[in-house]
Design an enzyme around this catalytic site. Sequence first.
Site, PDB file in Angstrom:
ATOM      1  N   ASP A 137      -1.656  -5.258  11.075  1.00 56.25           N
ATOM      2  CA  ASP A 137      -1.238  -6.574  10.591  1.00 56.25           C
ATOM      3  C   ASP A 137      -1.173  -7.594  11.721  1.00 56.25           C
ATOM      4  OD1 ASP A 137      -0.841  -5.541   7.977  1.00 56.25           O
ATOM      5  OD2 ASP A 137       1.093  -4.725   8.623  1.00 56.25           O
ATOM      6  N   TYR A 227       1.789   6.020  15.685  1.00 55.51           N
ATOM      7  CA  TYR A 227       2.326   4.694  15.996  1.00 55.51           C
ATOM      8  C   TYR A 227       3.515   4.829  16.936  1.00 55.51           C
ATOM      9  CZ  TYR A 227      -0.367   2.437  12.262  1.00 55.51           C
ATOM     10  OH  TYR A 227      -1.377   1.948  11.485  1.00 55.51           O
TER      11      TYR A 227
END
Length: 438
Positions: A137, A227
Amino acid sequence: MATQPSDAELIAGLQARVKELESENAKLLSQLDVCRSHEMEKKLHGPDGKGRECKGNMKSEDKIEKNTGYDTRFMSHHSKRYVALKVMYFGKRFYGFASEAQMQPTVESELFKAFEKTRLLVGDKKESQYSRCGRTDKGVSSVGQVIALFLRSNLKISAINIGNSGEVVSDEKLEGEIDYVRVLNRVLPNDIRILGWCPAPVDFHASNGFIIIHVCFDRFSCLSREYKYFFWNEKLNIPAMESAGNKLVGEHDFRNFCKMDAANVHNYRRHITLFEISPTDVRYNGNQLWVIKIRGSAFLWHQVRCMVSVLFMVGKSLESPNVIDVLLDTTRILRKPQYIMASEVPLVLQSCEFDDIKFMCSSDAGYALQSHLVNECQIYQLQATIFHEALLNCVPLSNDQSLLSFQGSKKKVSHVPLMSRPTEPSYEERRAKLNIVG
């Protein structure tokens, strides 16, 4: 006496001759294209392939033509190979990774500008069989994004031929190949870098390991995505966060930990294989930087940021670690409570792991890459030092205050328990609304 050919025979003869001339013309155009490519390669990198010295103080990157537009159809007879690239980017100025975003710039748009500028793209984006491992994003960074596509190759010996789109170089041939890392990093902006490249099988697909026609090849599947989320301790209850985070490990329905896309996603079960929370060696003003590491086979839209947001509530003692169990019980909690996601800035896509994909980087390209990253680190350290100087020179606090006490006196926001908050529509309600609209 010889008979005169009929009109039909004359027409057939002329048609055959036209085909011969068209074939010969195509061969000549192909040879001309090769000559032009070799000439361009010399202009870009010099006859030895290492780049020419620039006059005066001009950087080597500056000599590459500013006009990036070129007709990729003229590249269609070049040898090409399917290549996987490992990509790093600092997400602060980008509107996400994918170029489908309405805002610019995106990481993907910058990558394709570089492919065109270096004449590496053979055909258009669709013909390149482009794929990516994920689409981060706005503001999110990565040090391990993986993309794959066909790029021009220096090697002329082909293994197979796909239609009229150029010869495909076999995977095992490496000697004499284009140094993709060096060539691309010379034209990419400072906040994007190629970390390595690897020849990939033509049926490899970076997003999930299968080709565009969706025939699965387990050998090429993405094994995991990892992540990292960085945060300052600020008196958080780390053991409680760790206890809550461990409840996320395993296969669960994470619809209460994501932004739901009921139109395209119908299965919200995902498998988290690892959760870790640990301190880094970075400290500032008595505060320590920590990192959350989360690994899984795949993730939903905003899943990591939603999970971290709930973990912060637990760390601030606003919620019990057991709230994770409640939110994972989708038979009990049908509608997600409304809460704000964690910030995108500290989130980093750390790695995307595949079988048989081993990224490499030449020594020259590796040295240039490391020098660039060290320089960027120094620039940001310098900026931090300047802000710290401003902090030291701001209006003094009163005698009974200190910077540490000021940090600890932040205004507390009243917390509404998650289970008492307004809720979002459930998946079934969203689907029903879509069916009515459709």
